[in-house]
Design a protein around this motif. Structure first.
Motif, short mmCIF file in Angstrom:
data_model
loop_
_atom_site.label_atom_id
_atom_site.label_comp_id
_atom_site.label_asym_id
_atom_site.label_seq_id
_atom_site.Cartn_x
_atom_site.Cartn_y
_atom_site.Cartn_z
N PHE A 45 9.44 -19.92 -112.72
CA PHE A 45 8.39 -20.91 -112.93
C PHE A 45 8.91 -22.20 -113.57
O PHE A 45 8.16 -22.94 -114.18
CB PHE A 45 7.25 -20.32 -113.77
CG PHE A 45 6.55 -19.21 -113.05
CD1 PHE A 45 5.72 -19.50 -111.96
CD2 PHE A 45 6.70 -17.88 -113.42
CE1 PHE A 45 5.06 -18.48 -111.28
CE2 PHE A 45 6.05 -16.87 -112.75
CZ PHE A 45 5.23 -17.16 -111.67
N PHE A 84 7.68 -16.58 -124.39
CA PHE A 84 7.28 -15.18 -124.51
C PHE A 84 8.11 -14.56 -125.62
O PHE A 84 9.33 -14.73 -125.65
CB PHE A 84 7.53 -14.42 -123.20
CG PHE A 84 6.54 -14.76 -122.12
CD1 PHE A 84 6.69 -15.91 -121.36
CD2 PHE A 84 5.45 -13.94 -121.88
CE1 PHE A 84 5.78 -16.22 -120.35
CE2 PHE A 84 4.53 -14.24 -120.88
CZ PHE A 84 4.70 -15.39 -120.11
N GLY A 123 4.29 -23.79 -117.26
CA GLY A 123 3.36 -23.39 -118.31
C GLY A 123 2.16 -22.64 -117.76
O GLY A 123 2.02 -22.46 -116.55
N THR A 161 4.10 -10.38 -107.48
CA THR A 161 2.95 -9.51 -107.25
C THR A 161 2.00 -9.50 -108.43
O THR A 161 0.89 -9.01 -108.33
CB THR A 161 3.42 -8.06 -107.06
OG1 THR A 161 4.24 -7.72 -108.18
CG2 THR A 161 4.21 -7.91 -105.79
N GLY A 162 2.43 -10.00 -109.57
CA GLY A 162 1.59 -9.93 -110.74
C GLY A 162 1.69 -8.60 -111.46
O GLY A 162 0.84 -8.25 -112.27
N ALA A 190 10.72 -16.84 -116.20
CA ALA A 190 11.04 -18.15 -116.79
C ALA A 190 11.80 -18.99 -115.76
O ALA A 190 11.51 -20.18 -115.58
CB ALA A 190 11.86 -17.96 -118.05
#
Ligand code: ADP
Length: 951
Positions: free
Chosen positions: A573, A660, A603, A630-631, A570
């Motif tokens: 981003f 979330f 978003g 890294t995802g 959060a």
């Protein structure tokens, strides 16, 4: 027997051929079809269906070309006064023949074997020799036991009672050779007695015995019989010849054995049957013969007997007398209402239809039971249609056993192969799964090994960086070390993520359930993330709903991991606005709590909302470039949350923000009693140096460890491997032992186990053991506890953790150095070097999470600290001891508030060396140097706005 052998052959062929090729299906069907077709099986198995066809073909109205006079029981009684008891004197037949000729009969058959001489034979022989309708006498084929028993029309004569030597060559008519069709062979034949042979006239004979089908039913009759090279016609055929000697019948279609196939009618359609007594009494002139004339004129007359040893034969339409059967056969020959035997081409066509499903399997290349069944149904319909057409147009009754057997065999084989293929596929799948699982295990094992190998040097790097950071450095050096540490931390967390994910994927995931304080956890997390948010100018709010329980039971670390990940994302981003962590109990489900992390960031596109939970997935390719990462985080979070029995959901609006939500079952739990406060531990300090053992095989780690505890009042012994460590532990008792788990030879758990046994045996005081390991999973913690360890520290171990462990297990007071809040009391006598430069998070937490307040304070503090050295020098030069003391005292307080423990300690030491009001006393130089050294990094940290996470 044949069937069993054939079935075995079929199964063997199938087993060899079937699994590879569907040809096996066709082969099995063909084999079974041919087998049935060319064995007696075909007849017996086809019977029911074929009889139905025969009944359909049977005439429904009585024949008008034949009439039967039956010597029935009533006739016997009526004629006894005239011709004696049975067998009659044969004058009666002579009289009957004469009358029948008078009445206009076309031909006369006497279906009685007159094999023995009787009174009246001469009269009969004379009657036979007279002009008029021809008379056919009966002969019986003999010698086949089964056939003898069922001898057709044998009348009152038992075959066994016949004289063995019958006349061999009576004059017969018509000439019987050459036979027009295959004949049925008899070993011997019974003929009428020579006493009834007409003198100078041909004797017409017809065979009255006929083989029945093996179920005892008469369906077909051989037209010709052969005995010793001579051919004899069936009685019915002989009568037909006698009835129309000048116009021979068109030859009927016979089967390969020369048999005529019959469709025998039901009783109402039999040829008319009259009592023989009617004929005999009329012949005696005792009855009027007018009615008889109508019945007899122009017809063939069959005289036979159903009395006494009843001469009955079974037909497809029930029982009839043998004479009726012969009369009906005569009629069928005359009218052409016989049945055509099944033609080979028609059987072949039906068999082909029966092979249709099997053929389709070959065509398709694989069995498909459903489609095969549909095809079989289609083939059955087609076959039935053909069969009906042949029945009505050709009068041909088809046997169905062979095509049906072929079809069934094809379907069974197809099903068999299908199942085998499925089994093979299932086995292959199971094998593939096992291989995949094995590969998965190997992968996670490999990852675990690799990450261990990476962590060991990384731990050394991070440890040294930490030591370096706490040594006096210039501002630039501080910055370099900070970069060094940040990069190391990032690498460390990446490796942890990878290992975590691979462990979760490999199923090595355990929950460590315990009661903990939820409020404390959430507040700590908020405080931890506050500096990051602040750095980006974002607000970070924590909202705990009114009913939110504090003591809950669950896996604290995993919950923290999930929430920190969401909070980290959060903040990462979001560039404007803020982040909010909101927690509330789910009213609809008691024991379930909801956690919401909402941001006002970039978003996520709705099309990516699912993908971001996949490992290595990011919302778009530019994310790594802009934001790093890294995802892996969300993949781990979702996995972890799901394994805790919860769920994670996301709502997002690109450009507006994301929310979330975690839902987790976290039932209330009793909080454990509070641990003794640091102060209490400190108060219980032992003054003499403590003995501590470090068992560690890695030299760099030993160096870092030694450096971290250097300032402590301890005596540190070193063991380079497990065996050495055990030996040293045996020799003396240590106040505390730090034991590395992964050591060559005897590992740390082994050492601990041995130690515990030793203590149990000798009753020696227990040595607390702290396990050091690169792994930090619940199972590892559990393993070390099981082995007897008291605590577990995952590497890289920070100095704070080390000192914390010392404090907890060996009653050393390291707390003055790590607890910034407590540093202002000046009670510490240890080096300040180990304390973090600026523990902003802890400071903000102490300000109730108010980061803005901290920022304001920090701004003022920076100005104060920057000018502090100058002010202090001036105060000393004046000299103004009160002001100097005041400056030292204020610096201590401000540093404490800021979360700069090292500076606070140095200031406290300086303050202690100054006494307010005692102008003469100069400041302690060493203390002053320490203050100067501590000021620089704090100023650097403040100017960078850098944070230093609390341990
Ligand atoms: P990482 O953050 O390391 O890239 P994650 O698995 O945590 O990996 O997140 C996956 C992706 O989901 C991120 O790269 C980002 O594209 C998206 N994402 C996650 N959280 C947020 C958020 N709060 N706002 C916008 N995008 C997000």
């Amino acid at each position: 027997m044949v069937v069993v052998v054939a079935a075995a052959v079929a199964v063997a062929a199938l087993k060899r051929l079937a699994p590879q090729r569907p040809w096996g299906v066709l082969l099995a069907a063909l084999l079974v079809g041919l087998l049935v077709q060319f064995t007696p099986l075909n007849q017996s198995a086809s019977r029911a269906l074929q009889d139905a066809q025969l009944r359909h073909l049977a005439p429904s109205t009585a024949a008008t070309d034949a009439v039967v006079f039956d010597i029935d029981d009533a006739s016997l009684a009526a004629l006894k006064p005239h011709f004696g008891a049975w067998p009659f004197k044969r004058d009666v037949y002579a009289l009957a023949i004469d009358l029948l000729r008078d009445l206009g009969a076309r031909a006369i058959a006497i279906d009685l074997l007159l094999a023995d001489s009787q009174p009246g034979d001469a009269a009969l022989a004379q009657a036979l020799a007279r002009q008029g309708a021809a008379v056919v006498l009966a002969a019986a084929g003999l010698g086949h036991a089964a056939d003898d028993a069922a001898a057709l029309g044998a009348g009152s004569v038992s075959a066994a009672s016949l004289p063995a030597s019958s006349p061999t060559s009576p004059p017969t008519s018509p000439p019987t050779s050459p036979a027009p069709a295959p004949a049925y062979r008899w070993p011997t034949i019974a003929l009428p007695a020579a006493s009834v042979w007409p003198a100078n006239a041909p004797l017409r004979l017809g065979v009255i015995t006929s083989p029945l089908d093996d179920d005892g039913v008469l369906r077909r009759l051989p037209l010709w019989h052969e005995v010793g090279g001579r051919h004899w016609p069936l009685l019915s055929l002989a009568v037909a010849d006698a009835a129309a000697p000048s116009a021979p019948l068109p030859p009927p279609l016979l089967d390969a054995q020369g048999r005529l196939h019959l469709a025998f009618p039901a009783r109402q359609a039999w040829p008319p049957v009259r009592a023989f007594s009617e004929l005999a009494l009329a012949a005696l002139g005792q009855q009027d013969s007018t009615a008889l004339r109508a019945a007899v004129q122009g017809r063939a007359v069959f005289i036979g007997s159903s009395a006494l040893l009843a001469d009955a034969v079974m037909t497809v339409n029930g029982q009839a007398s043998g004479t009726v059967a012969l009369a009906q056969t005569y009629s069928a020959l005359q009218s052409g209402t016989w049945v055509r035997p099944p033609a080979a081409w028609a059987s072949a066509a039906l068999l082909l239809l029966g092979l249709l499903p099997a053929g389709a399997t070959v065509w398709r290349g694989r069995p498909a039971p459903r489609q095969d069944l549909a095809l079989a149904a289609l083939a059955l319909l087609l076959g039935a249609g053909l069969s009906l057409a042949w029945l009505s147009s050709l009068r041909m009754a088809m046997p169905w056993a062979a095509p049906l057997a072929a079809m069934a065999a094809g379907l069974a084989a197809s099903l068999f192969i299908h199942q085998r293929q499925q089994q093979t596929a299932q086995r292959a799948l199971a094998h593939a799964l096992a291989v995949a699982a094995e590969a998965g295990k190997a992968k996670s094992q490999f990852l675990a090994n690799v990450s261990h190998e990476i962590r060991t040097p990384l731990n050394a790097l991070l440890g040294v960086a930490e030591l370096l950071a706490s040594s006096p450095l210039s501002a630039q050096q501080q910055r370099h070390v900070q970069v060094f540490r940040d990069a190391g931390q990032a690498l460390h967390s990446l490796i942890n993520d990878l290992l975590d994910l691979s462990k979760i994927e490999a199923g090595h995931f355990e929950l460590d359930l315990a009661a903990f304080s939820l409020h404390q956890l959430l507040e700590r997390m908020a405080a931890l993330m506050q500096p990051r948010a602040q750095e980006k100018g974002l607000s970070l709010k924590l909202e705990l709903a009114a009913g939110l329980p504090d003591g809950v039971r669950g896996d604290r670390k995993r919950l923290e991991q999930g929430l920190l990940n969401l909070l980290g994302n959060a903040i990462k981003f979001t560039t404007q606005g803020g982040v909010r962590l909101h927690a509330w109990p789910d009213d609809s489900e008691p024991g379930t709590l909801c956690f919401e992390v909402a941001d006002t960031g970039i978003g996520i596109a709705s099309s990516k909302l699912d993908a971001i939970f996949e490992p290595f997935a990011q919302a778009d390719g530019s994310v790594t470039r802009h934001y790093g990462g890294t995802g892996l985080g969300l993949a781990i979070t979702r996995n972890v949350v799901q394994r805790m029995g919860g769920s994670v959901q996301v709502r997002s609006n690109p450009g507006v923000g994301s929310v979330f939500t975690l839902r987790l079952p976290l039932p209330s739990g009793e909080l454990p009693a509070a641990e003794p406060s640091h102060q209490a531990v400190a108060a219980a300090l032992a003054q003499q140096p403590l003995s501590v053992l470090l068992a560690e095989d890695n030299e760099v780690n030993v160096y870092i460890f030694s450096a971290m505890v250097q300032a402590q009042p301890i005596r540190l012994d070193l063991a380079a491997n497990g065996l050495l460590a055990l030996d040293m532990l045996r020799r003396r008792r240590y106040d505390l032992a730090f034991i590395d788990i992964q050591m060559p030879g005897l590992d740390g758990l082994g050492v601990t186990r041995e130690l515990r046994q030793l203590e149990a045996r000798s009753g020696r005081l227990r040595t607390p053991v702290v396990a050091l390991t690169a792994n930090a999973f619940a199972s590892d913690v559990q393993d070390s506890h099981d082995a007897g360890c008291d605590h577990h520290l995952p590497k890289p171990v920070s100095q704070a953790q080390l000192l914390g462990a010392l404090a907890q297990f060996a009653l050393v007071d390291p707390l003055a150095q790590v607890d910034a809040a407590g540093c202002g009391d000046g009670s510490s006598h240890t080096a300040a070097a180990a304390a973090p430069v600026l523990d902003k998070a802890a400071a903000v937490q102490r300000m109730g999470g108010d980061a803005a307040l901290y920022r304001r304070i920090a701004e003022h503090a920076a100005v104060f600290i920057e000018s502090w050295a100058g002010s202090f020098d001036a105060a000393c030069a004046e000299p103004n001891p009160d002001r100097a003391w005041r400056l030292a005292h204020d610096l201590k307080g401000i540093a404490g508030t800021l979360g700069a423990p090292a500076l606070a300690q140095a200031a406290a030491a300086l303050e202690a060396s100054l006494h307010p009001g005692t102008a003469a006393l100069a400041p302690d130089t060493a203390a002053l140097v320490q203050v100067h050294e501590a000021i620089v990094p704090v100023l650097v940290a403040l100017s960078q706005g850098a944070s230093q996470a609390a341990p």
